[in-house]
Structure formats: C-alpha cells, structure tokens
Design a protein around this motif. Structure first.
Motif, PDB file in Angstrom:
ATOM      1  N   ARG A 304      35.941  59.662  47.537  1.00  0.00           N
ATOM      2  CA  ARG A 304      34.493  59.477  47.465  1.00  0.00           C
ATOM      3  C   ARG A 304      33.763  60.817  47.334  1.00  0.00           C
ATOM      4  O   ARG A 304      32.657  60.866  46.816  1.00  0.00           O
ATOM      5  CB  ARG A 304      34.009  58.698  48.694  1.00  0.00           C
ATOM      6  CG  ARG A 304      34.570  57.279  48.716  1.00  0.00           C
ATOM      7  CD  ARG A 304      34.149  56.475  49.944  1.00  0.00           C
ATOM      8  NE  ARG A 304      34.729  55.132  49.870  1.00  0.00           N
ATOM      9  CZ  ARG A 304      34.591  54.205  50.819  1.00  0.00           C
ATOM     10  NH1 ARG A 304      33.903  54.466  51.911  1.00  0.00           N
ATOM     11  NH2 ARG A 304      35.134  53.009  50.673  1.00  0.00           N
ATOM     12  N   LEU A 306      35.062  63.437  45.536  1.00  0.00           N
ATOM     13  CA  LEU A 306      35.202  63.789  44.116  1.00  0.00           C
ATOM     14  C   LEU A 306      34.338  62.891  43.238  1.00  0.00           C
ATOM     15  O   LEU A 306      33.758  63.350  42.247  1.00  0.00           O
ATOM     16  CB  LEU A 306      36.667  63.702  43.681  1.00  0.00           C
ATOM     17  CG  LEU A 306      37.586  64.811  44.180  1.00  0.00           C
ATOM     18  CD1 LEU A 306      38.875  64.832  43.361  1.00  0.00           C
ATOM     19  CD2 LEU A 306      36.932  66.178  44.116  1.00  0.00           C
ATOM     20  N   ALA A 307      34.236  61.612  43.587  1.00  0.00           N
ATOM     21  CA  ALA A 307      33.402  60.709  42.792  1.00  0.00           C
ATOM     22  C   ALA A 307      31.944  61.183  42.800  1.00  0.00           C
ATOM     23  O   ALA A 307      31.232  61.025  41.805  1.00  0.00           O
ATOM     24  CB  ALA A 307      33.505  59.278  43.321  1.00  0.00           C
ATOM     25  N   SER A 308      31.504  61.780  43.907  1.00  0.00           N
ATOM     26  CA  SER A 308      30.138  62.302  43.969  1.00  0.00           C
ATOM     27  C   SER A 308      30.003  63.612  43.203  1.00  0.00           C
ATOM     28  O   SER A 308      29.017  63.826  42.499  1.00  0.00           O
ATOM     29  CB  SER A 308      29.720  62.531  45.424  1.00  0.00           C
ATOM     30  OG  SER A 308      29.637  61.307  46.100  1.00  0.00           O
ATOM     31  N   VAL A 309      30.993  64.474  43.340  1.00  0.00           N
ATOM     32  CA  VAL A 309      30.964  65.741  42.602  1.00  0.00           C
ATOM     33  C   VAL A 309      30.841  65.455  41.103  1.00  0.00           C
ATOM     34  O   VAL A 309      30.105  66.138  40.380  1.00  0.00           O
ATOM     35  CB  VAL A 309      32.233  66.574  42.896  1.00  0.00           C
ATOM     36  CG1 VAL A 309      32.275  67.824  42.028  1.00  0.00           C
ATOM     37  CG2 VAL A 309      32.301  66.949  44.381  1.00  0.00           C
ATOM     38  N   GLY A 310      31.525  64.428  40.666  1.00  0.00           N
ATOM     39  CA  GLY A 310      31.542  64.081  39.241  1.00  0.00           C
ATOM     40  C   GLY A 310      30.214  63.607  38.686  1.00  0.00           C
ATOM     41  O   GLY A 310      30.043  63.515  37.470  1.00  0.00           O
ATOM     42  N   THR A 311      29.275  63.294  39.555  1.00  0.00           N
ATOM     43  CA  THR A 311      27.962  62.851  39.067  1.00  0.00           C
ATOM     44  C   THR A 311      27.018  64.013  38.789  1.00  0.00           C
ATOM     45  O   THR A 311      25.909  63.796  38.310  1.00  0.00           O
ATOM     46  CB  THR A 311      27.267  61.932  40.101  1.00  0.00           C
ATOM     47  OG1 THR A 311      26.979  62.682  41.281  1.00  0.00           O
ATOM     48  CG2 THR A 311      28.136  60.742  40.460  1.00  0.00           C
ATOM     49  N   ALA A 314      26.977  70.421  37.514  1.00  0.00           N
ATOM     50  CA  ALA A 314      27.494  71.754  37.854  1.00  0.00           C
ATOM     51  C   ALA A 314      28.698  72.110  36.989  1.00  0.00           C
ATOM     52  O   ALA A 314      29.385  71.238  36.456  1.00  0.00           O
ATOM     53  CB  ALA A 314      27.882  71.787  39.333  1.00  0.00           C
ATOM     54  N   PHE A 316      32.361  72.966  36.437  1.00  0.00           N
ATOM     55  CA  PHE A 316      33.691  72.862  37.054  1.00  0.00           C
ATOM     56  C   PHE A 316      34.613  72.113  36.114  1.00  0.00           C
ATOM     57  O   PHE A 316      34.153  71.454  35.188  1.00  0.00           O
ATOM     58  CB  PHE A 316      33.638  72.150  38.422  1.00  0.00           C
ATOM     59  CG  PHE A 316      33.142  70.731  38.368  1.00  0.00           C
ATOM     60  CD1 PHE A 316      33.987  69.684  38.009  1.00  0.00           C
ATOM     61  CD2 PHE A 316      31.818  70.431  38.674  1.00  0.00           C
ATOM     62  CE1 PHE A 316      33.523  68.373  37.958  1.00  0.00           C
ATOM     63  CE2 PHE A 316      31.352  69.125  38.625  1.00  0.00           C
ATOM     64  CZ  PHE A 316      32.203  68.099  38.263  1.00  0.00           C
ATOM     65  N   PRO A 318      36.991  69.046  35.968  1.00  0.00           N
ATOM     66  CA  PRO A 318      37.283  67.851  36.772  1.00  0.00           C
ATOM     67  C   PRO A 318      38.753  67.731  37.161  1.00  0.00           C
ATOM     68  O   PRO A 318      39.080  67.045  38.130  1.00  0.00           O
ATOM     69  CB  PRO A 318      36.876  66.694  35.845  1.00  0.00           C
ATOM     70  CG  PRO A 318      35.897  67.279  34.895  1.00  0.00           C
ATOM     71  CD  PRO A 318      36.317  68.710  34.695  1.00  0.00           C
ATOM     72  N   LEU A 321      39.844  70.583  40.991  1.00  0.00           N
ATOM     73  CA  LEU A 321      38.982  70.670  42.157  1.00  0.00           C
ATOM     74  C   LEU A 321      39.823  70.594  43.428  1.00  0.00           C
ATOM     75  O   LEU A 321      40.767  69.815  43.504  1.00  0.00           O
ATOM     76  CB  LEU A 321      37.978  69.508  42.153  1.00  0.00           C
ATOM     77  CG  LEU A 321      36.944  69.517  41.016  1.00  0.00           C
ATOM     78  CD1 LEU A 321      36.264  68.160  40.908  1.00  0.00           C
ATOM     79  CD2 LEU A 321      35.921  70.621  41.246  1.00  0.00           C
TER      80      LEU A 321
END
Lengths: 383, 383
Positions: A304, A306-311, A314, A316, A318, A321
């Motif tokens: 959850r 990583l799923a948020s980072v993906g939104t 920024a 990076f 994918p 990470l």
C-alpha cells in the motif's frame, strides 16, 4: 507559562459561555511592547472563516498588538452577520486594552456554520481583559481547546530571549495548515520582515508537514508577535532555529493528540530529486486510507506504500524503490526483501522510510493511523 | 451470461488452488472471432503490477484474443520471477487455445508483494481451457471475486448486437481506475480505433468518477473485445452509448459493494466553468474523510463539504456557494439556509449537490461513507 514566558506579554483565558460545558472558551493575548512587530500565516483553503477574512487585513502592516481566540464555534459560513461579530470582538478588545481594532487578530474554532452569541463573546472579552496577567499563559492555552485532550504549550530559550507558543488542534490536520490555532510570542527584537521570513521557514517544515487526515481547515492561523522587551536582537539564523523548534514541538503535540489515533507515523523520503518530490511522496502515503488502516491493524503492508508512491509525479524508477518500516527493509528494488513479520507495530511510534534513489533531497511528513475511534469521533462531532 | 451473452465468446471459471478457501479463482475468456479488435485502459498508477506491464505490450496492436484473470494474488512487486509467471500463464493460454501469447491479456488481483504458485496457475489454465463454454460467463465472473460479496455482471442489447461485461472490485476504488478488473465483450463489428474511442469516452464518465476511498490500485485493467459475430456495425454513437451504460452499471455495482460502506454518495457539481472543474470539486469532497465519516453518522455536515470545495483550484466565489443534501438546500450563498435536520440520511443513497455558479458544466462523482467496517476490513486484510 508558554506564551507569557517571554517578557512583554499578558494573557487570560475565561469561560464566556460559548461551550455548553462551562469550560474556558475565550483567550486573549496582549503584546505590551515596546515593539509590536508580527508575522502570520493563514489556511490556504479558499473558503475562509470570517475571523481569517478580518485578520488578513489586520496583519498587512506587520503590526499586531493583541490576539483574541474563541472555541465553541468557527464563525465560518455565517455570512455578513458573522463578519460583524468578528469586527465587534476586535473593537471590544481595542476598547478594553486601549489600542486600535486594526491591530487585533481574531481566531475562532469549532463547528462551521454556527454563529456564536455576540453578547457572550463581548462579555467574555471584558472578563478576559480584566484578568490579563503575566501568568495567564496556561489559562489561555486551555481556553482554545476543542476536542483536544491536553493543552499544547512550549517554551524555548535563546541567549537572553525566549519564544513561547500555544496551539489547539486535534484532527482535521492537513496542510497548509493543520486545523489549528497557534499563537507564538517572543521578547526578542525582530523586525516584521524577518519574523515573516523566519515563520515561513519554520512552518514549512513543521505544521505544513503534518497531515493527520488530509482535511484542510477554514480557520487555521499562526500568529507570531515580538515584544522586543529583552532588548536583544538575535542573529536571524538563531532565531529561526529556535522558532522551528517551537513549531516542531507544537506540531508533535498536535500529532500525538489527533482524534482517535493509535499511532504516530513519520514518513521519511530519502534521496529524492527535490525536496518538493520528497514531500509529495510522503504526503501521498500519509493520505492513503488503506495504508493508515493497515497500520491500525499492525499490518506492515508495504504494498500500500508503493501503490501510493506510484500516484505521484516525483522522479523515481518504479522498479527500483526501497521501503523500510521501523527500520526493517521489507522491500528492496520493488521486490520483497526482509520478512515483514519482523516489523513490530505494537508501539505508538512508527517510521516508514522510502528510498527513491533519484537524488540527494529528503523530507519527513507526519500522519496518524485510521482507527475506529477516528470514525466514531468524526461521525458524531456535530450531533 | 454476461460476457458470454454476445456471440463469439466462450469462458470458464475454475478453482486453481490460489484461494485458500477452495473457491473459484481463475477465469478465462476467449474471443472466437471472426474479428479480434480490442481496446484496453489500465491503471494510471506508475507502480504497475507485472500483469499490467505484460498486457500493455499485448494490446498495442489492437488485437486481443483471450483474457486470463486470477484472484488470490496481485503479482505486483514480485520482481522478474513474477513477470516470468505472467509470461508463462500467457504462453499456456496460447498453447491451450491455439493462438499467440502476444494476444493474451493477463490480469491478477489480490495482495501486493505475494507471488502466486506458477504450477497452480498453469494447471488452472489447463482446467479452464478444457471447460470453456458459451455458458461460462457466470463462472468466470465468480472466479475474479476477492473481497467482493456478489459477482458483477451486465448485458446491454443493441439492434442485433450485444455488449456484456463482468467486473471485480470492492474497495481501493479510485481513478483512474478503481481497483478493478473488467472484461467487456461485444459481437458488434467495430474496428479497434473506434473501440478505443468508445471505451475512453465510457470509462471517463463511469469508472473514472468512482472514488470509493481515494486509493489507486496497481492492477486495474478494463479490456473490451469485439468478435464481430453479429456481422453488424452499429453507428459509433449508438455503440458508445450502450458501452457507457455497461460501464456505468458495472460502476454502480462496484459502488454498492464497496468494503464496509453504509451509504452510496452521488456528488453532483452544477454550473461549473468546465467539466474538469466539476470533477475536481466532486472528487475533493469524495476524498474528505471528515465528510465521509459525517455521512456514516447520518450528520448533514455541509461545512465539511465547503471546506473541501475550498481546497480546489476550480472557478467559484467562496462567498456564493450553494449546497444541498438529499435535495435540502442547507447552504445558500455560503450561509446557512434550510434546516439541516430536514435532511434524512437513513437511506443508503445520498445525494450532495454543489452549485458553483461559475458556468454551465456539470459532473457527478460517486463515493462511499467512511465506516467502522471499512477500517476493520482494511486493517485485517493481509493478516
């Protein structure tokens, strides 16, 4: 002591009858000088409460001589009548203290859409003015509490000067700012322009990075007043550092008292291409209900995260990470690494670390978990 | 029937042993032609699961001949090994059905970071291929359920052609898209480019406006396949209208089955300067935990609606907003109007109407309330 710890300030907190419990609900803080320099930051919400609309005009010249605050009603979306109430309160303070109304910041907190009794407020101002004292800091801090379970105060000492602060807020915490009212006082001699620079630097890394539930308030106000009573002008860097400590300690007190929370979560984003990227990533995780519910359930659910980072937008890769929870690197290069069962989430304090591997910047964003108690408090607040 | 209602499609749903309960967990849908045109939309999350990374390549030429879906594990953040599992599944489908692996879309759903047993998956594909039938739609729909309490299916009929659809998803619903897997079939003759235009138009106003909990998934996939078996080419407008109906009905089924929700909330924004403004405002309210908790508590707290509207960049005058709940205009011109106690929130369906008075555009965004059951389900999901 808090806001009355620095020389040159008097304060009071009284029960004006706005709270049905009879508890203290009106606070007054007065700067007795010799200087009246100030700086203030307000909510970024475009739908602002009447006290914010009034106070935005007050602070424009950098001079604030008094702050009056009431709990028991936000005076937000109460129309022209509500604005007139704010104005009348400022006039009453001015009359009682012997200053101009245009130097009086007004703050209100409580339910939106609820008009406060103008009579009660004006009588409360009279009582508060009569009770002003150099020992009034604690009473003032108590009077601004709403759903807070404890009052929030802090004092930091410099070389011959002090900064004191008080805050209220316990939920609806989000930038910019958290739902909160903050008054900060200092007896240092600092011109208004420098106060503004220092306050923006301090709030940027403290209150603005507190995101308890993603909801931005209509009333947030942070006012800093300098009395100059110490006759000392500290180096601006020293003053900014002390002010940042004041703001950070108050922010942590707000975080720990957030409505119904079981955990305080510090999300640190490392090796970002920019500080903005780090904040964006941290904030996206702080706003994930799924992640926050998992922490409540003591479940180190890094998927959850990583799923948020993906939104976010920024910088990076994918596929590369790293994520740690409480120091256990449960994910390396976007694949499972250390055993999540090693992560013990029984303590209140939780750290999440996200390595973006995209630069050298970093930031920490603070949030709380999503609990049954949060839902309960916020489903029952106005009824 | 659902996806096997249109001519030219066979399907199956089997238990491959991925779910510990022994329930059906693998679905296969095969287009038997004569055409193999297709269109697909994927999650906008930058952190995509392995099946999405694979399927993005598959759909590039507009040809899809089969879709294989498994529940019991999302195959997301499972590294190179996970991608090879997806590839192996596509190869197995190709071998069993007699097509190329590059025409096989693969979808997975379940916990992130969990590798599925490749052996179980491959055996499941064999069983599904052996069981393919023109009556297999319901079994396939059942096999893709995770925390869903009911399977989601729909059929819409055109003039001599049909569209069928199935979906899974029950939470983590957010644009773009909701956490969901959707397969849509039609026996109309529609070239891939037109399918793409129609699918994007349909999802834009249905799945993309469903925002159950603000959390965007890593696996969302909506695949539309056209068999051409009816030999009829409908006008594109007619086809798009029917497809929009299919997507909207599936979206409403997802909304009603959202994890732990007590209310379905339709937020309609009127008189916006642009449709984007209307969607931005609707979505900001849909993401307010404070507002959602208030609806759970049957509290018509319109102040929390305005506080959310104020966080957007949409065109409006903060002093002139109207808000209705279930048709009661509790706020006019940003001040209290009708008595909030007239708003009865006991029924599951709730409407919120926001009049921005800034133009002529409108949009509706759907969400759920924030409940104890939501917190419970999402704090216990992976443990």
């Amino acid at each position: 002591m808090s806001i009355t710890a620095p020389a040159g300030f008097v304060a009071a907190g009284v029960a004006a009858g706005l709270k049905s419990t009879g508890a203290k609900d009106l606070a007054l803080v007065v700067n007795q000088g010799p200087t009246y320099d100030s700086a203030t930051v307000f909510t970024a919400n475009r739908c602002k409460a009447n006290p914010v609309l009034w106070s935005q005009e007050v602070v424009k010249d950098g001079v604030v001589r008094a702050v009056v605050l009431n709990s028991g009603g936000a005076n937000c979306y109460t129309g022209a009548e509500g604005f007139q109430t704010t104005h009348a309160v400022a006039e009453k303070v001015a009359e009682q203290v012997g200053i101009g109304a245009i130097d009086v910041v007004v703050c209100s907190t409580g339910l939106i859409g609820l008009a406060n009794s103008r009579e009660d407020l004006l009588a409360g101002v009279e009582a508060a003015a009569a009770g002003l004292s150099a020992d009034g800091g604690a009473d003032a801090a108590a009077a601004i509490m709403t759903t807070d379970t404890v009052s929030k105060q802090v004092v930091v000492e410099g070389a011959g000067w002090k900064i004191g602060g008080m805050a209220k807020g316990a939920g609806m915490l989000a930038p910019q700012l958290a739902t909160m009212l903050v008054v900060i006082t200092t007896d240092a001699v600092v011109p208004a322009a420098d106060l503004d620079t220092a306050l923006r630097a301090a709030t940027r890394v403290s209150f603005d990075r507190l995101d308890s539930d993603g909801c931005m308030s209509t009333n947030d106000t942070v006012t800093l007043m300098a009395s100059g009573a110490s006759q000392i002008t500290p180096p601006l860097a020293d003053f900014t550092q002390a002010l940042t400590q004041v703001c950070t300690e108050l922010a942590m007190q707000l975080l720990k008292d957030a409505e119904g929370a079981d955990h305080e979560i510090a999300i640190t984003v490392l090796n970002a291409a920019s500080e903005d990227d780090a904040v964006e990533v941290g904030r996206s995780v702080a706003r994930s209900n799924l992640f926050k519910a998992a922490v409540f359930g003591k479940d180190p659910n890094w998927g959850r995260v990583l799923a948020s980072v993906g939104t976010t937008q920024a910088a990076f890769d994918p596929a590369d990470l790293d994520v740690a929870m409480n120091g256990i690197w449960v994910c390396r290069a976007s694949t499972p690494d250390q055993d999540p069962s090693l992560v013990d989430l029984s303590a209140r304090e939780v750290t999440v670390t996200i390595d973006l591997k995209a630069g050298a910047e970093r930031a920490t964003v603070w949030t709380n978990d999503l609990t049954h108690a949060y839902v309960h408090e916020n489903s029952a607040y106005s009824s």
